[in-house]
Write a protein that holds these residues in place. Sequence first.
Motif, PDB file in Angstrom:
ATOM      1  N   ASN A  79       0.818  -1.210   0.000  1.00  0.00           N
ATOM      2  CA  ASN A  79       0.000   0.000   0.000  1.00  0.00           C
ATOM      3  C   ASN A  79       0.854   1.263   0.000  1.00  0.00           C
ATOM      4  N   GLU A 106       0.272   6.320   2.576  1.00  0.00           N
ATOM      5  CA  GLU A 106      -0.202   4.972   2.845  1.00  0.00           C
ATOM      6  C   GLU A 106      -1.664   4.857   2.453  1.00  0.00           C
ATOM      7  N   ARG A 129      -5.322   2.397   1.970  1.00  0.00           N
ATOM      8  CA  ARG A 129      -6.077   1.412   2.750  1.00  0.00           C
ATOM      9  C   ARG A 129      -5.900   0.004   2.192  1.00  0.00           C
ATOM     10  N   PHE A 130      -5.618  -0.105   0.899  1.00  0.00           N
ATOM     11  CA  PHE A 130      -5.398  -1.393   0.257  1.00  0.00           C
ATOM     12  C   PHE A 130      -4.168  -1.282  -0.632  1.00  0.00           C
ATOM     13  N   GLU A 163      -5.971   1.898  -5.971  1.00  0.00           N
ATOM     14  CA  GLU A 163      -5.948   0.730  -5.095  1.00  0.00           C
ATOM     15  C   GLU A 163      -6.688  -0.429  -5.750  1.00  0.00           C
ATOM     16  N   GLU A 219     -10.191   2.726  -5.223  1.00  0.00           N
ATOM     17  CA  GLU A 219      -9.984   4.107  -4.777  1.00  0.00           C
ATOM     18  C   GLU A 219      -8.757   4.686  -5.464  1.00  0.00           C
ATOM     19  N   ARG A 255      -8.746  12.307  -3.130  1.00  0.00           N
ATOM     20  CA  ARG A 255      -9.124  10.902  -3.236  1.00  0.00           C
ATOM     21  C   ARG A 255     -10.461  10.807  -3.952  1.00  0.00           C
ATOM     22  N   ARG A 298     -13.281   7.528  -4.918  1.00  0.00           N
ATOM     23  CA  ARG A 298     -13.600   6.107  -4.838  1.00  0.00           C
ATOM     24  C   ARG A 298     -14.511   5.723  -6.004  1.00  0.00           C
ATOM     25  N   GLN A 338      -1.675   0.442   7.767  1.00  0.00           N
ATOM     26  CA  GLN A 338      -3.125   0.556   7.709  1.00  0.00           C
ATOM     27  C   GLN A 338      -3.685  -0.253   6.545  1.00  0.00           C
ATOM     28  N   ASN A 339      -2.888  -1.191   6.075  1.00  0.00           N
ATOM     29  CA  ASN A 339      -3.244  -1.941   4.876  1.00  0.00           C
ATOM     30  C   ASN A 339      -4.342  -2.954   5.188  1.00  0.00           C
ATOM     31  N   ARG A 340      -5.534  -2.716   4.626  1.00  0.00           N
ATOM     32  CA  ARG A 340      -6.653  -3.635   4.825  1.00  0.00           C
ATOM     33  C   ARG A 340      -6.553  -4.870   3.956  1.00  0.00           C
ATOM     34  N   ASP A 344      -9.119  -5.160  11.361  1.00  0.00           N
ATOM     35  CA  ASP A 344     -10.239  -4.474  11.994  1.00  0.00           C
ATOM     36  C   ASP A 344     -10.739  -5.285  13.185  1.00  0.00           C
TER      37      ASP A 344
END
Length: 931
Positions: free
Chosen positions: A35, A53, A55-56, A74, A78, A92, A94, A655-657, A663
């Motif tokens: 990410n 950074e 999220r994915f 991503e 996004e 950003r 989405r 913070q990479n989902r 979570d």
Amino acid sequence: MKFSYKFSNLIGTVYRKGNIIFSADGNSVLCPVGNKTSIYDLRNNRSLTLPVEARFNYTTLALSPNGLILIAAEEDGEVHIINLNFKNIIYRRRFNRPIKSIRFSPDGKHFALTIENAVMVYAAPGSSKRVFDPFVMERVFRSSYDDTTCLDWSSDSRVLVVGSRDMVTRVYGVVKFKNLIQYSIGTNKDTIVGAFFEENSLDLHTVSRDGTVCAWECSIDPSGLIPRKDIFKKEGKKEKHEEEEDDIPLTQEEIEEKEKQEEEKNDDKENAVKYSRCLKIYTNIHIQSENKRVIVAATEYHKKTRIMVVAFATGDFLLLDMNDKGALVHSLNVSQQVITSVAMNPTGDWIALGVSSLGQLLVWEWQSETYVLKQQGHFNNMRVVMYSPDGLNIATGGEDGKVKLWSSQSSFCFVTFSTHKGPVTGLAFTQSGRAILSSSLDGTVRACDLIRYRNFKTLTSPRPTQFSCVSVDSAGELVVAGGQDTHDIYLWSLQTGRLLEVLAGHTGPVVSLDFSKVPGSTMLVSTGWDSSLKVWDAIADTTAKESIVLLSDGVFVTFRPDGKQIAVATMDGQIQTYEPNTGKQQGSISGRPDLGAGRADADKNTAKKNLQAKCFTTLCYSSDGQYILAGGQSKNVCIYSIEEEILIKKFEITQNRSFDAMDEIINRKKMAENGINLALIEEREDRDGGQSVSIRLPGTLRGDKSTRVFRPEVSVTSLHFSPTGRSWAASSSEGLLVYSLDDDLLFDPLGLDFTSTPAGVKQKLKEKEYTTALMMALRLNMNSLKQEVIETIPMDAVKFVINDLGQIYVEGVLKFLAEIMETSPHIGLYAKWASMLVTSHGQNLKTRAPEIMTILNSLQKSLTTHHTNLSKVCSHNEYMLKYLQTQSSLHRMRQGVAKEELDVEMNGIVQSDAESEEHIEDIFNDIDAEP
């Protein structure tokens, strides 16, 4: 100690997945790493990871022609617009759908992206008037019957070509033309992988997945495209006065004008865009593979040189010269895995190749057939990390059995040891930094020389044992390793390689041990899964000096730098400190609540329940020994104060989902209507040949790698502080993360007043107050101003300026010299400054050596690099230098002979003048003597 540590760089993970692009000047390569996005400077041999950074994981990148705006998409759809000057996200957007390709137009005014079966064209940021939302849509094309895969712009930025999975290539006019709305090109038998325009032409090249390359010739030139007039006028109902005018008979002029319009329409039909195939090449005939079908994975086309690169799933890639009807220029195999991305620099000399499964990045210069860059991370996860004693290098050990050494300055790997046959479990540098020792589950401890880069000692046990940890004493003579299955500690002599002792006493696997770093001390501490902490004297006695009973199994143990304290992490989430000589407990830190935990998709337990099974698995003291760094099975790294036993700061490493268990609550989209987690439903293979999705085995943290898609859990496996305390490194699921104290952006108001301005500095230079000007430039902390001052000061005044500088300014000048010397051509000037600084302030620098060791090492590295480069140039031009030296000596000899002849002539002239003067005096004397 300061705690403003910020993310500095990502090392060890070179490339993950996505497309690779070159910078506008062609000197750097940008590639997505998880990410984050890394920039590899090929000219200066440096790498930088942007502090941005997502999220994915990033999958698609596009760079504007001016090199200022980076668009990154991503995997969940996004899109981020990143300013490369300030290194931050400015907007950003989405889309909630995967984006396959993004391309800027050559003029930089638009960018296009592909989403499912659509192509969307947006105005580029900054190309139009200022708006709040930079995503201003211009056109949308939806005519594909399947997902679009690639796109390209024409040279005039007015036409788009789009390839899709329906095996059709479509040409669209971004500007509305009379003779081009949409043109479809078929005849391909597989998915279109690449479609490219020729430079200053509408001719095309298409590459399909089965390896077929087709060249298409257009019937018109770009100048033949006819734009529509009044494109915003809508044709609707005629107004009343227009209907009345229709009843009036037409005049002869109006009839001629209508006939002219009809002729123009016929001309437009005749001038309509048409494509005809002029070349067809089957590239798969050049690839030898066991599989009957060879698949093209990536392709790239350089329009100026007309060189096409076709990369295959077999690890091969071809260079085709389209000037010579697709003649084969090169055929090379770089890997046994799929080449997922290909890019070429603007000049067409360098080719960048990315292999996702191996994490490999290659830059190849095809004309000289040499590698410009060849980097590869660990095939599997990292397990251990260790700084070298001087802080210039970082060693990592992975589950692939390799030990890699990375430069902390350039962030590149410069040596890889592949001697182990099993996962590496421990690393240790000798105090001199000339050797590194590594333990492995293959039953060996190997010592590698860091000067010749070879394995010079292999230490083994009498019976096969899996070693879980290793350590070396302060003198570099004794090596110990803990057994995982024999529950013993083995002691060797590094010089002779003989096994000296077997320390027995643990009743469970020994998971961690550490030697005291105090010079002359042979004290050793160990812990294991028998709930005990033992202190040994490696020389005096083979029995434990102290045996401390823990409340839970030990996980990690380490000595404080001064050797007066021991810290041990246990399975119950505690960090306990002890006095090594008496075994008295000094403190206890309960860090489990700070560690944090998440809930995986397939977990039945809540995050709060999972937290009860978490603990710290790695510890590291700070350089001053007042604080301790702790990490474990979580995304958090904590810094604790040992004296106060409180949490000072907590770092979230990612913070990479895309990782599992990030979570605390499972997303409701992953839940069925009856509340059942969809991840717990196993999908069996059906009769139609569908792919099965199996449930992950209980207890596995890294995912089932036998499945097509797996999501590993994030964890921190090892931590280590740099010797100077200015940075620390963490090996995690993301890679090797480096956090450092970034002083470049900090404002130091020491001694500042209203006169400390750039104009004031230049005024002081004019007044020849060089010491004051240099101190003012150092206070302002502007590199350009420092460079101007140092290069302006005369050499005869440098010694006096240096003697007048205070200690804080001396270190500032040294730091600047270490940075500027790597890129400046004025090597002699800056080397003279460095030499005078060290000579004049050597005693004070020696007392502060631990604090400025990094500066001195970087300065030494710069001088060594220049010395090496100059020595190479001189050795390659040895005979030319001898010739020039001989010519110079001959020239001097000739000048000497000519000078001697000139001196003789001058002496003759002077002598004749003297004689003439004497003769004139005699004449005057004779005249005076006459009566």
